[in-house]
Scaffold this active site. Structure first.
Site, PDB file in Angstrom:
ATOM      1  CD  GLU A 134       2.465  -4.124   9.302  1.00 14.86           C
ATOM      2  OE1 GLU A 134       3.678  -4.255   9.645  1.00 14.86           O
ATOM      3  OE2 GLU A 134       2.222  -4.051   8.016  1.00 14.86           O
ATOM      4  CD1 TRP A 174       0.819  -0.375   3.067  1.00 11.81           C
ATOM      5  CD2 TRP A 174      -0.717   1.248   3.387  1.00 11.81           C
ATOM      6  NE1 TRP A 174       1.297   0.009   4.322  1.00 11.81           N
ATOM      7  CE2 TRP A 174       0.386   1.228   4.477  1.00 11.81           C
ATOM      8  CE3 TRP A 174      -1.440   2.159   3.429  1.00 11.81           C
ATOM      9  CZ2 TRP A 174       0.167   2.032   5.685  1.00 11.81           C
ATOM     10  CZ3 TRP A 174      -1.544   3.027   4.746  1.00 11.81           C
ATOM     11  CH2 TRP A 174      -0.654   2.788   5.885  1.00 11.81           C
ATOM     12  CG  ASP A 175       4.857   0.699   1.428  1.00  7.92           C
ATOM     13  OD1 ASP A 175       3.882   0.132   2.094  1.00  7.92           O
ATOM     14  OD2 ASP A 175       5.971   0.566   1.804  1.00  7.92           O
ATOM     15  CE  LYS A 219       6.419  -2.486  11.553  1.00  3.54           C
ATOM     16  NZ  LYS A 219       6.079  -3.656  10.719  1.00  3.54           N
ATOM     17  CD  GLN A 220       2.862   1.221   9.971  1.00  4.17           C
ATOM     18  OE1 GLN A 220       3.150   0.258  10.230  1.00  4.17           O
ATOM     19  NE2 GLN A 220       2.375   1.780   8.789  1.00  4.17           N
TER      20      GLN A 220
END
Length: 658
Positions: free
Chosen positions: A428, A303-304, A525-526
Site C-alpha cells: 500500500e 482480503w486478509d 509497506k509489506q
C-alpha cells in the site's frame, strides 16, 4: 493439556486496553473485551456482534463518480462486565492486585481482583466467563465477591450498560468512532441509519447483602444478544461443560506442538485460539480484521480472510472455511452491481466491507486493490483442492466465472501480452501502477481455475478459451540486467527511500508522511512480489535475488508482512532468518510489536504465523490432492507436530530437527 494458559506474565504490555483485547472472549458472533470489573479511565470496555454495523454517508471535500458512498462501522454495544459495588456506602475503590488466567484448552477466562476503599476495607472479586460456542447468543459470567477484612453491607449492581458515542482522541486512520446511538423499543435495539435490529435478554442483578469477614457471595449472569428475538433457556454450568467439550475437539484437530521454544509454543496456541473465536459461522458474516476483540478497522472484512486466514481453516476446520467462503458467494450481487457501476463486466468485490458494498473512502489504497477479486478465487480453489467438496464448488462456481469476466474486461491484450493497468498491489506504499506482479500472477491463476471449472462442468467453453489464452499470455515485468522480478512497471525506476534518515518514531510511515511522499519512493509497506513467490513456484535462485532486493526496502509497517517473508526465507533455505520472522509473527500481539494491540488482535498475522510453521518450516505443498513436506526447521526448534485434514482424512505430520 499443558501450556494452554495465558497470564499477565505472558504479555509485553499490560496496559488496561491491551489486556482487554488479548483476554477478550468471542465465539464468531459475539465478542466481549476483558475490561476491569470496576473500570478505570484507561479502560475501553465493550461488546460486538459480528456484522452488526451502523452506516453514515461519506462526506468528500471533492467527490467523483464511483467513490464509495457510505461508511460502515461495527457498533461497540454494551459494557457487560462493570460491577457497581458499595461497601457501607463507600463506592470509590483502588485496584490492589489483579490476576487473569485464560484457559485456552477450555475457552474459559478466570480472573481475580482485589480492591480497597479509602477507609481500607478490602474486597476480592473473582470472575469466570465465556462466550459460548454452543449457544453463540450468550456471554456468561460467574461472579464471586468476598469481604476480606471487614463485616458490613455490600451493595452489588450488575447490568448491561449501552456505550454512548464519545469520539476518538488519537490520530490514526485505522480507527473510527464505533459506538452509536441506538433506537430502543422493549428488548430491541435498532441502528438509526443501517436499520439493523438486535434483540437482547439480560439477567441484571441488584442487591444489598450483609457479608461477614471472609464470607463469599456468588451469582451467575447470562447475557443474550441475537439478531433474532428467540432465546434458549440455558444454565451457566451447562454452557461451561459444552464449552470445554467444543474446545477439546478444536485442539484435537488444530493444535500445533513445538518443542524447543516455550514462548513460541504459547504464542501459536494463543493465535489459533483467537482465530477459532472470531471467525463468522453463518455464511452472512466473515472475519473482521481485528476479530471481535476491538474497534480497529471498523470491523471490516478485507482480503486478509482469503490469503491469511482461510488456509488454516481449510486445512483444519473446513466447515468454518465453507462459511467464510459462503459469505463471499452471498454478496456476489453487490459485487456484480459494483462492477457494473464502474462499467466493467462480471463482479468486483469490495476492498473493505461488512454488507458487501465498498466502504473505502480512499480509492488508491482501497478500490484500486483489485487483487481482492483474484484472492477470493484463489481461496475457492484452495478449498476445492484440499476438501474435494464438489457440491459446494458446483453450487458457487458462478463466483469464479464472474471474477474472471471482470478481469477480462479490466485487462487488455497488448503487444507484450495481457496487461493490467492502474491497480494497487498488496504494497500500500505503492499505488496505481501498471502490471503489479502479484496481481498479474493471481489473475493468471484465476483465469486457469475458471477455465478448469468450465471444462469440468462443460459450460462457457468459448469464454474458457479466452481465459486460458489471457492466462498463457499474461505479462510479467522482468529486469534482465539486474535479473529481478519487477514489482510493477515503474517500481525499479523510483528513488529509494532514505531509511537511514527516518527516525524510529516515524514508523509506520503512513502516520507521518503524505501518500505523495511515500508513493514516489522505493519503499514497501509489506510483502508484495515476495507474497507471490510464497504462493507460486519460481526457481530458488530467482526467489533469493528478489528476496534480497525487496526485503531491505520493506518497512513491515503492515502486520501482514513478516510472516510472508518468513515463509519465503524457509523456501530458500534461510531457516534462521525464517525463525526470526516467525518469532515476530507468533508473538506480535503478546509483545505488542505493532504498538496497537489495544485496538484489537492482528488476525491476519495470526493466520500468517500458521503459514510460517506449515508452509514455511514444514514446507507444505499440495499436488493433486497429495501433500508433500520438506524440513526447514531452524536450530532452536527440535520438532514440530500438527494435523491436516485432506479430503476428509486427518493426517498427522511430525518433523524432527535431525
Amino acid at each position: 493439556m499443558t501450556d494452554f494458559t495465558l497470564t499477565l506474565a505472558d504479555l509485553g504490555n499490560t496496559s488496561a486496553q491491551n489486556i482487554e483485547t488479548l483476554f477478550a472472549q468471542a465465539n464468531g458472533i459475539l465478542g466481549v473485551r476483558a475490561s476491569l470489573p470496576i473500570p478505570s479511565t484507561e479502560s475501553s470496555p465493550g461488546s460486538f456482534i459480528n456484522g452488526f454495523y451502523e452506516s453514515h454517508e461519506i462526506v468528500y471535500g471533492e467527490n467523483a463518480y464511483g467513490y464509495a458512498k457510505n461508511h460502515q462501522t461495527m457498533v461497540k454495544l454494551f459494557d457487560l462486565r462493570t460491577i457497581e459495588i458499595a461497601i457501607d456506602g463507600e463506592s470509590e475503590f483502588s485496584l490492589l492486585e489483579q490476576d487473569l488466567r485464560l484457559e485456552m484448552a477450555t475457552g474459559i477466562l478466570s480472573e481475580s481482583y482485589r480492591y480497597a476503599t479509602k477507609s481500607g476495607k478490602k474486597i476480592q472479586i473473582d470472575l469466570e466467563s465465556l462466550a459460548s460456542h454452543a449457544n453463540r447468543a450468550v456471554y456468561a459470567q460467574k461472579i464471586s465477591v468476598t469481604a476480606l477484612n471487614f463485616s458490613g453491607a455490600v451493595k452489588i449492581g450488575k447490568k448491561a450498560r449501552h456505550i454512548k458515542p464519545e469520539g476518538i482522541s488519537e490520530f490514526d486512520p485505522r480507527l473510527k468512532e464505533s459506538s452509536a446511538d441506538l433506537q430502543i423499543s422493549g428488548n430491541r435495539y435498532r441502528t438509526k441509519n443501517s436499520q439493523l435490529d438486535l434483540f437482547v435478554k439480560f439477567d441484571d442483578f441488584d442487591e444489598t447483602l450483609s457479608l461477614a469477614e471472609s464470607q463469599t457471595f456468588t451469582f451467575t449472569q447470562l447475557y443474550h444478544l441475537s439478531r433474532l428475538n428467540d432465546f434458549s433457556d440455558v444454565t451457566y454450568d451447562t454452557l461451561k461443560m459444552q464449552q470445554t467439550a467444543i474446545f477439546k475437539d478444536f485442539w484435537a484437530s488444530s493444535d500445533i506442538e513445538i518443542v524447543g521454544d516455550d514462548k513460541l509454543q504459547k504464542g501459536i496456541r494463543f493465535n489459533l485460539y483467537h482465530l477459532f473465536n472470531s471467525a463468522g459461522r453463518d455464511g452472512h458474516t466473515n472475519f473482521a480484521a481485528k476479530g471481535l476483540t476491538g474497534e480497529g478497522y471498523e470491523g471490516h472484512y478485507f482480503w486478509d480472510t482469503e490469503m491469511y486466514l482461510l488456509p488454516f481453516f481449510i486445512y483444519t476446520q473446513p466447515e468454518i472455511a465453507k462459511s467464510l467462503l459462503t459469505f463471499r458467494a452471498n454478496i456476489l450481487p453487490q459485487a456484480q452491481k459494483r462492477a457494473a457501476e464502474l462499467e466493467f463486466a462480471g463482479a468486483l468485490f469490495a476492498w473493505r466491507t461488512i454488507n458487501g458494498e465498498e466502504t473505502s473512502a480512499y480509492y488508491p489504497a482501497g478500490t484500486a486493490q483489485l487483487h481482492i477479486n483474484a484472492d477470493i478465487a484463489y481461496a475457492f480453489e484452495l478449498y476445492d483442492n484440499v476438501t474435494g467438496d464438489a457440491d459446494f464448488i458446483a453450487k458457487n462456481r458462478k463466483v469464479i466465472y464472474e471474477i474472471a469476466r471482470f478481469w477480462m474486461s479490466y485487462g487488455f491484450m497488448s503487444a507484450r501480452g495481457f496487461e493490467i493497468h492502474e491497480v494497487t498491489g498488496p504494497d500500500e506504499y505503492t499505488a496505481l501502477v501498471n502490471n503489479n506482479f502479484y496481481t498479474n500472477k493471481m489473475v493468471q491463476n484465476t483465469f486457469y481455475y475458471a477455465a478448469k471449472l468450465a471444462v469440468r462442468f462443460d459450460e462457457n467453453l468459448d469464454e474458457a478459451l479466452k481465459w486460458s489464452t489471457a492466462a498463457n499470455k499474461m505479462y510479467f515485468g522482468y529486469d534482465e540486467k539486474r535479473q529481478l522480478t519487477q514489482q510493477d512497471d515503474s517500481f525499479l525506476d523510483k528513488e529509494p527511500w532514505e531509511f537511514d534518515k527516518t527516525p524510529t518514531e516515524n514508523y509506520p510511515l503512513l502516520l507521518h508522511y503524505h501518500p505523495m511522499k511515500i508513493y514516489k519512493h522505493q519503499v514497501l509497506k509489506q510483502a508484495d512480489t515476495i507474497l507471490a513467490h510464497m504462493l507460486f513456484s519460481e526457481s530458488k535462485e530467482q526467489i533469493a535475488r528478489d528476496y534480497d532486493f525487496y526485503e531491505p526496502l520493506t518497512t513491515h509497517d503492515s502486520s501482514l508482512s513478516r510472516a510472508v517473508y518468513g515463509v519465503v526465507a524457509s523456501k530458500i533455505d534461510r531457516n534462521e532468518q525464517a525463525y526470526d520472522f516467525f518469532k515476530a509473527a507468533a508473538t506480535m500481539d503478546l509483545d505488542d510489536r505493532q504498538g496497537n494491540a489495544s485496538h484489537g488482535i492482528h488476525a491476519a498475522n495470526m493466520g500468517g504465523s500458521w503459514l510460517g510453521l506449515i508452509y514455511g518450516f514444514a514446507g507444505l505443498q499440495l499436488e493433486n490432492g497429495q501433500i508433500k513436506t520438506s524440513n526447514h526447521l531452524p536450530k532452536a526448534i527440535k520438532s514440530l507436530r500438527f494435523n491436516l485434514l485432506i479430503r476428509g482424512k486427518m493426517t498427522e505430520i511430525f518433523i524432527k530437527n535431525d
